[in-house]
Design a protein around this motif. Structure first.
Motif, PDB file in Angstrom:
ATOM      1  N   GLU A 135       0.795  -1.227   0.000  1.00  0.00           N
ATOM      2  CA  GLU A 135       0.000   0.000   0.000  1.00  0.00           C
ATOM      3  C   GLU A 135       0.833   1.286   0.000  1.00  0.00           C
ATOM      4  O   GLU A 135       0.489   2.283   0.631  1.00  0.00           O
ATOM      5  N   TYR A 195      -1.121   6.209  -0.448  1.00  0.00           N
ATOM      6  CA  TYR A 195      -2.155   6.429  -1.466  1.00  0.00           C
ATOM      7  C   TYR A 195      -2.071   7.827  -2.089  1.00  0.00           C
ATOM      8  O   TYR A 195      -2.993   8.256  -2.772  1.00  0.00           O
ATOM      9  N   GLY A 196      -0.969   8.519  -1.864  1.00  0.00           N
ATOM     10  CA  GLY A 196      -0.800   9.815  -2.516  1.00  0.00           C
ATOM     11  C   GLY A 196      -0.537  10.921  -1.527  1.00  0.00           C
ATOM     12  O   GLY A 196       0.551  11.043  -0.980  1.00  0.00           O
ATOM     13  N   SER A 251       1.936  13.788  -3.901  1.00  0.00           N
ATOM     14  CA  SER A 251       1.571  13.146  -5.164  1.00  0.00           C
ATOM     15  C   SER A 251       1.388  14.164  -6.283  1.00  0.00           C
ATOM     16  O   SER A 251       0.881  15.266  -6.059  1.00  0.00           O
ATOM     17  N   SER A 282      -9.098  11.932  -8.664  1.00  0.00           N
ATOM     18  CA  SER A 282      -9.678  11.898  -7.320  1.00  0.00           C
ATOM     19  C   SER A 282      -9.795  10.488  -6.762  1.00  0.00           C
ATOM     20  O   SER A 282     -10.063  10.304  -5.577  1.00  0.00           O
ATOM     21  N   LYS A 337      -8.713   7.137  -5.127  1.00  0.00           N
ATOM     22  CA  LYS A 337      -7.646   6.722  -4.217  1.00  0.00           C
ATOM     23  C   LYS A 337      -6.843   5.586  -4.841  1.00  0.00           C
ATOM     24  O   LYS A 337      -7.395   4.537  -5.155  1.00  0.00           O
ATOM     25  N   THR A 338      -5.559   5.798  -5.055  1.00  0.00           N
ATOM     26  CA  THR A 338      -4.739   4.834  -5.785  1.00  0.00           C
ATOM     27  C   THR A 338      -3.393   4.639  -5.099  1.00  0.00           C
ATOM     28  O   THR A 338      -2.763   5.611  -4.669  1.00  0.00           O
TER      29      THR A 338
END
Length: 407
Positions: free
Chosen positions: A39, A126-127, A131, A136, A138-139
């Motif tokens: 993650e 997740y950024g 980032s 928008s 969540k990645t």
């Protein structure tokens, strides 16, 4: 009897199983550290802890001794900064604190001096604020180049140095908290687990997985010891070296330089996947990483008989950097050594993209200012404020293209 014979035969097969070659695991290490299940390895998360556990396991396989404060781990607790100009507060209590984990292994060759080899293993999760991804959704930001690549080469060097170059001890450090402001390395230097007065020099690895076709390799800190430049040159058979003398920059080597230790920092350059979810393991140049590891090993070998290296202070280029109120929304190519500022990436929905600039364009004029290098580009940019419009001239291939940009 048949069962006994089976056990004997099975034991023979196990004993004949070849030992794992620790010098061929660069790709394996990157793929684990850059996997979705970690993650994004953000400091203080389960993913960071899982990455730390993996590095501890690898240190044990390599026969390193623990040199943290809790085995291989050196935990540090801090409160995130709300003011970017204030100093981070370590070991604070109460709500809002985060605990990161440096991972530290040691090869004790009973030598007088120690060489430190470091790389950060944390990334953006997740950024968040760091980032450059504007969607928008969540990645996970896997951070294969930034900086699973550095950890993989660090582990490779630990394997290469086992039983070799024994005139120095070796401290291998996987830092956390780098993305939040060099926190892990800062904490270690203030709370060392070895005598830092006996550190000969420090090598740092950050984003070393994208060696390009021109084989450009940036090395920072080349002025921090008088011996570095000649040593780098004498073993270079593969790279277009781009040398920077300063010991101050945006990675963990800065913490050691500011404590009066010679430093060398290796970097293969930024790219369009920098601080985005697309920085994935399959995009790395693994052959290039092995070449870089061999180069660094040869440098360490050359310096093995030189005792504690002399330290030299360098000019801090960042003190002369102008402050600016706006940005173009580009990733500069810090490896470019021609005239101008070459664009290595374009951020979506930012001034450069809206103006029609492209990756590979070389900015040669911004407003009334001629751009010949990164510093002149920053000086030119510093005069603008939000809402200003300006002409920008870029070299695109063999032609010059003029665009209008609004900040």
């Amino acid at each position: 009897m048949r069962y006994i014979l089976f056990l004997i035969f099975f034991g023979f097969l196990v004993s004949c199983k070849p030992a794992i070659n620790q010098e061929t695991r660069i790709k394996e290490d990157v793929h684990f550290l850059a996997s979705d299940k970690l993650e994004g390895r953000q400091t203080g998360t389960k993913g960071e802890k899982a990455a730390a556990d993996y590095i501890v396991k690898r240190f044990k396989e390599l026969g390193l001794n623990p040199k943290g404060t809790e085995g291989f781990i050196q935990p540090f607790t801090f409160k995130p900064k709300t003011n970017p100009h204030e100093e981070v507060k370590f070991d604070v209590n109460g709500d809002g604190t985060i605990t990161g984990n440096n991972v530290i292994g040691y090869t004790d060759n009973k030598a007088k001096n120690t060489v430190v080899i470091g790389a950060h293993y944390d990334h953006l999760g997740y950024g968040g604020e760091g980032s450059l991804y504007r969607d928008s959704i969540k990645t996970v930001h896997n951070g294969a180049d930034d900086n699973a690549s550095g950890i993989a080469i660090l582990l490779n060097l630990a394997a290469k140095l086992k039983g070799k170059n024994t005139n120095n001890n070796y401290l291998f450090m996987a830092f956390s908290g780098e993305e939040m402001g060099l926190l892990g390395s800062n904490y270690f230097v203030k709370n060392p687990t070895i005598d830092t007065k006996k550190v000969s020099y420090m090598i740092n690895l950050d984003m070393v997985g994208r060696l390009k076709k021109d084989s450009a390799l940036a090395v920072y800190g080349t002025g921090t010891s008088p011996i570095f430049k000649q040593t780098l040159k004498s073993h270079n058979n593969n790279f277009k070296l781009i040398e920077h003398e300063s010991g101050v920059g945006p990675s963990d080597y800065t913490s050691f330089y500011l404590a009066d230790m010679p430093v060398l920092h290796f970097f293969t350059g930024q790219h369009e996947d920098y601080h985005r979810p697309s920085d994935d393991a399959e995009k790395l140049n693994y052959d290039g990483m092995e070449i870089i590891s061999k180069y660094i090993f040869n440098i360490i070998t050359d310096l093995d008989n030189n005792g504690k290296l002399a330290f030299r202070k360098t000019k801090n280029d960042s003190n002369n950097s102008p402050r600016f109120k706006v940005g173009m929304g580009v990733v500069p190519d810090y490896m470019f050594d021609g005239k101008g500022m070459r664009i290595d990436g374009i951020s979506e929905d930012k001034p450069a993209q809206k103006a029609g600039l492209k990756k590979g364009d070389i900015v040669v004029k911004l407003g009334d200012s001629t751009v010949v290098d990164m510093m002149s580009y920053m000086r030119a940019l510093s005069v603008f404020k939000k809402g200003d419009k300006s002409k920008v001239i870029v070299k695109r291939g063999d032609t010059e293209v003029e665009k209008e940009i609004q900040f």
